[in-house]
Scaffold this motif. Structure first.
Motif, PDB file in Angstrom:
ATOM      1  N   LEU A  57       2.284   4.577  -3.522  1.00 17.56           N
ATOM      2  CA  LEU A  57       2.413   6.028  -3.651  1.00 17.56           C
ATOM      3  C   LEU A  57       3.578   6.348  -4.586  1.00 17.56           C
ATOM      4  O   LEU A  57       4.591   5.648  -4.574  1.00 17.56           O
ATOM      5  N   ILE A 101      -8.937   3.935  -0.513  1.00 20.89           N
ATOM      6  CA  ILE A 101      -8.420   4.616   0.678  1.00 20.89           C
ATOM      7  C   ILE A 101      -8.622   3.742   1.918  1.00 20.89           C
ATOM      8  O   ILE A 101      -7.750   3.641   2.777  1.00 20.89           O
ATOM      9  N   GLU A 102      -9.800   3.096   1.983  1.00 19.81           N
ATOM     10  CA  GLU A 102     -10.085   2.190   3.097  1.00 19.81           C
ATOM     11  C   GLU A 102      -9.012   1.102   3.171  1.00 19.81           C
ATOM     12  O   GLU A 102      -8.483   0.785   4.227  1.00 19.81           O
ATOM     13  N   ARG A 103      -8.719   0.540   2.005  1.00 15.98           N
ATOM     14  CA  ARG A 103      -7.751  -0.546   1.962  1.00 15.98           C
ATOM     15  C   ARG A 103      -6.375  -0.039   2.389  1.00 15.98           C
ATOM     16  O   ARG A 103      -5.657  -0.698   3.147  1.00 15.98           O
ATOM     17  N   PHE A 104      -6.032   1.160   1.899  1.00 17.98           N
ATOM     18  CA  PHE A 104      -4.755   1.773   2.254  1.00 17.98           C
ATOM     19  C   PHE A 104      -4.654   1.924   3.770  1.00 17.98           C
ATOM     20  O   PHE A 104      -3.688   1.493   4.394  1.00 17.98           O
ATOM     21  N   SER A 105      -5.692   2.505   4.362  1.00 15.52           N
ATOM     22  CA  SER A 105      -5.678   2.780   5.800  1.00 15.52           C
ATOM     23  C   SER A 105      -5.703   1.513   6.628  1.00 15.52           C
ATOM     24  O   SER A 105      -4.993   1.390   7.628  1.00 15.52           O
ATOM     25  N   MET A 136     -10.041  12.446   5.437  1.00 16.01           N
ATOM     26  CA  MET A 136      -9.747  13.369   4.345  1.00 16.01           C
ATOM     27  C   MET A 136     -10.617  13.055   3.144  1.00 16.01           C
ATOM     28  O   MET A 136     -11.258  13.926   2.577  1.00 16.01           O
ATOM     29  N   LYS A 137     -10.657  11.750   2.795  1.00 19.43           N
ATOM     30  CA  LYS A 137     -11.434  11.349   1.615  1.00 19.43           C
ATOM     31  C   LYS A 137     -12.907  11.668   1.819  1.00 19.43           C
ATOM     32  O   LYS A 137     -13.618  12.045   0.898  1.00 19.43           O
ATOM     33  N   VAL A 192      -0.459  12.959  -0.604  1.00 20.10           N
ATOM     34  CA  VAL A 192      -1.832  13.052  -0.100  1.00 20.10           C
ATOM     35  C   VAL A 192      -2.790  13.429  -1.232  1.00 20.10           C
ATOM     36  O   VAL A 192      -3.881  12.855  -1.344  1.00 20.10           O
ATOM     37  N   LEU A 193      -2.373  14.346  -2.092  1.00 14.54           N
ATOM     38  CA  LEU A 193      -3.247  14.735  -3.205  1.00 14.54           C
ATOM     39  C   LEU A 193      -3.416  13.578  -4.180  1.00 14.54           C
ATOM     40  O   LEU A 193      -4.467  13.413  -4.796  1.00 14.54           O
ATOM     41  N   GLN A 194      -2.384  12.743  -4.281  1.00  9.30           N
ATOM     42  CA  GLN A 194      -2.504  11.557  -5.118  1.00  9.30           C
ATOM     43  C   GLN A 194      -3.520  10.585  -4.492  1.00  9.30           C
ATOM     44  O   GLN A 194      -4.345  10.017  -5.185  1.00  9.30           O
ATOM     45  N   LEU A 195      -3.455  10.436  -3.182  1.00  3.93           N
ATOM     46  CA  LEU A 195      -4.409   9.572  -2.474  1.00  3.93           C
ATOM     47  C   LEU A 195      -5.835  10.090  -2.633  1.00  3.93           C
ATOM     48  O   LEU A 195      -6.770   9.313  -2.814  1.00  3.93           O
ATOM     49  N   LEU A 196      -5.975  11.408  -2.585  1.00  3.33           N
ATOM     50  CA  LEU A 196      -7.301  12.037  -2.660  1.00  3.33           C
ATOM     51  C   LEU A 196      -8.010  11.673  -3.967  1.00  3.33           C
ATOM     52  O   LEU A 196      -9.235  11.624  -4.028  1.00  3.33           O
ATOM     53  N   ASN A 197      -7.214  11.383  -4.997  1.00  2.00           N
ATOM     54  CA  ASN A 197      -7.799  11.021  -6.292  1.00  2.00           C
ATOM     55  C   ASN A 197      -8.286   9.575  -6.349  1.00  2.00           C
ATOM     56  O   ASN A 197      -8.889   9.167  -7.327  1.00  2.00           O
ATOM     57  N   ARG A 198      -7.977   8.797  -5.312  1.00  4.73           N
ATOM     58  CA  ARG A 198      -8.391   7.395  -5.340  1.00  4.73           C
ATOM     59  C   ARG A 198      -9.818   7.245  -4.829  1.00  4.73           C
ATOM     60  O   ARG A 198     -10.364   8.149  -4.209  1.00  4.73           O
ATOM     61  N   SER A 199     -10.385   6.086  -5.066  1.00  2.00           N
ATOM     62  CA  SER A 199     -11.757   5.839  -4.625  1.00  2.00           C
ATOM     63  C   SER A 199     -11.790   5.621  -3.122  1.00  2.00           C
ATOM     64  O   SER A 199     -10.761   5.344  -2.496  1.00  2.00           O
ATOM     65  N   GLU A 200     -12.983   5.723  -2.551  1.00  2.00           N
ATOM     66  CA  GLU A 200     -13.128   5.564  -1.112  1.00  2.00           C
ATOM     67  C   GLU A 200     -12.656   4.175  -0.663  1.00  2.00           C
ATOM     68  O   GLU A 200     -12.012   4.030   0.369  1.00  2.00           O
ATOM     69  N   SER A 233      -4.030   6.213  10.245  1.00  2.00           N
ATOM     70  CA  SER A 233      -4.928   5.641   9.244  1.00  2.00           C
ATOM     71  C   SER A 233      -6.170   6.495   9.041  1.00  2.00           C
ATOM     72  O   SER A 233      -6.609   6.713   7.913  1.00  2.00           O
ATOM     73  N   GLN A 235       0.823  -1.203   0.000  1.00  2.00           N
ATOM     74  CA  GLN A 235       0.000   0.000   0.000  1.00  2.00           C
ATOM     75  C   GLN A 235       0.862   1.260   0.000  1.00  2.00           C
ATOM     76  O   GLN A 235       0.624   2.176  -0.772  1.00  2.00           O
ATOM     77  N   VAL A 249      -8.779   8.384   5.702  1.00  2.00           N
ATOM     78  CA  VAL A 249     -10.199   8.085   5.524  1.00  2.00           C
ATOM     79  C   VAL A 249     -11.027   9.353   5.717  1.00  2.00           C
ATOM     80  O   VAL A 249     -11.905   9.678   4.905  1.00  2.00           O
TER      81      VAL A 249
END
Lengths: 205, 205
Positions: A20, B43-47, A53-54, B32-40, A47, A16, A51
């Motif tokens: 990045l 992001i859940e999986r990432f976290s 932020m999104k 973080v801005l790259q993460l913001l472009n991902r789906s919810e 973590s 994960q 979440v």
């Protein structure tokens, strides 16, 4: 050196983190092992930040900047001049321009620049919403603040053509030798342009 | 350049990411801005990866390596030779040594090395558990694989003294000119040591 990670959970965390941009597997492993040393509540906070932020971050419905509310703090600010719109590619450009403290107008985020090589055409960008803002005749100046490369130039040209009917002043960030640059290290294109666009010398500028 | 981030949620995400070693605020913002472009769900999986990792990853109760179960995959493996114990500082050293495929014994993680400058003394390390393993007389060789610096040498010396009563073979990773190094670039300490510890020349090694 291929590292064999002895835990599928650490493996997943490394995967994960290394998803990045610019973070490789080895760096990710170093970071993950550092995280592993933190307390459970610290990891929760780490973590949750992403979440939350999104969930919470919105796009300003006027300019496309990131915002915690419907309108961003710039569009919302009555002290900003709505007759000047600075067109940028990305929200990070807004932050960069804001940090100069020189601009008192508002912004419009295109969300990219025209780049046929990357399959990005005018229809992929927030161009119509920008043109809509010009309809009521209150906008006096559009400032192009896009990248100083071919894609930026193409986008500037496209927008310029689209805006021609509106009779609005259209400007562009000045290009030239960066402040602090020793002349011998400036590239020849920049140097040539800054010679053609030379300006009257002013004291104390 | 001080960036003003227009969202407290992004600010917090940037703070959290930049708490990792080697990641600055500006890099963190880009990520973080790259993460913001991902789906919810992405992001859940990432976290979740980090929360799960913290919850599930254990330390092997025998050697201190990270593991998803009580015993790590190395200690658990009946094919490994329990009479050879390789002493390392950190779990990453195990991964590095394992990736060579040359070692068939087991490991023992000290969790650091003796470093008075950093306030790390023998009692902060997993030394007693290592000495306990020598009690039953089944261990034939201890291999010191600590850092080749002063702290590593100090720790080796301390362990050596502690292990003297057990009548066990004690070895240390060979030190010398790294493979692939041009001699003129090797540092003089390494070069001097590799001259003193020169070995009989063997073909096809």
């Amino acid at each position: 050196m291929a590292m064999k990670i002895p835990s599928k959970y650490i493996d997943e965390a490394v995967d994960q983190l290394s998803s990045l941009p610019g973070i490789g597997k080895k760096t990710a492993l170093r970071l993950v092992l550092q995280l592993l040393n933190r307390s459970e509540s610290e990891i929760e906070r780490f973590s949750n930040a992403f979440v939350e932020m999104k969930k919470e971050v919105k796009k300003c419905k006027s300019c496309g900047n990131i915002s915690d509310s419907e309108l961003c703090s710039i569009c919302e600010n009555p002290g900003r001049d709505n007759s000047q719109i600075c067109v940028v590619e990305d929200i990070r450009d807004i932050m960069a321009l804001e940090s100069t403290n020189y601009f008192k107008g508002i912004y419009h985020v295109l969300g990219g620049i025209i780049s046929p090589m990357d399959g990005v055409g005018p229809s992929d960008l927030n161009i119509n919403t920008l043109l809509n803002k010009l309809e009521n005749g209150k906008v006096k100046e559009i400032i192009f603040a896009l990248s100083a490369n071919m894609e930026g130039d193409t986008t500037n040209f496209y927008l310029y053509k689209k805006m021609a009917p509106y009779n609005i002043e259209i400007t562009c960030l000045s290009r030239g030798v960066a402040i602090g640059t020793e002349l011998q290290y400036a590239d020849e294109l920049t140097l040539g342009r800054s010679l053609i666009n030379r300006q009257p010398f002013k004291l104390n500028e």
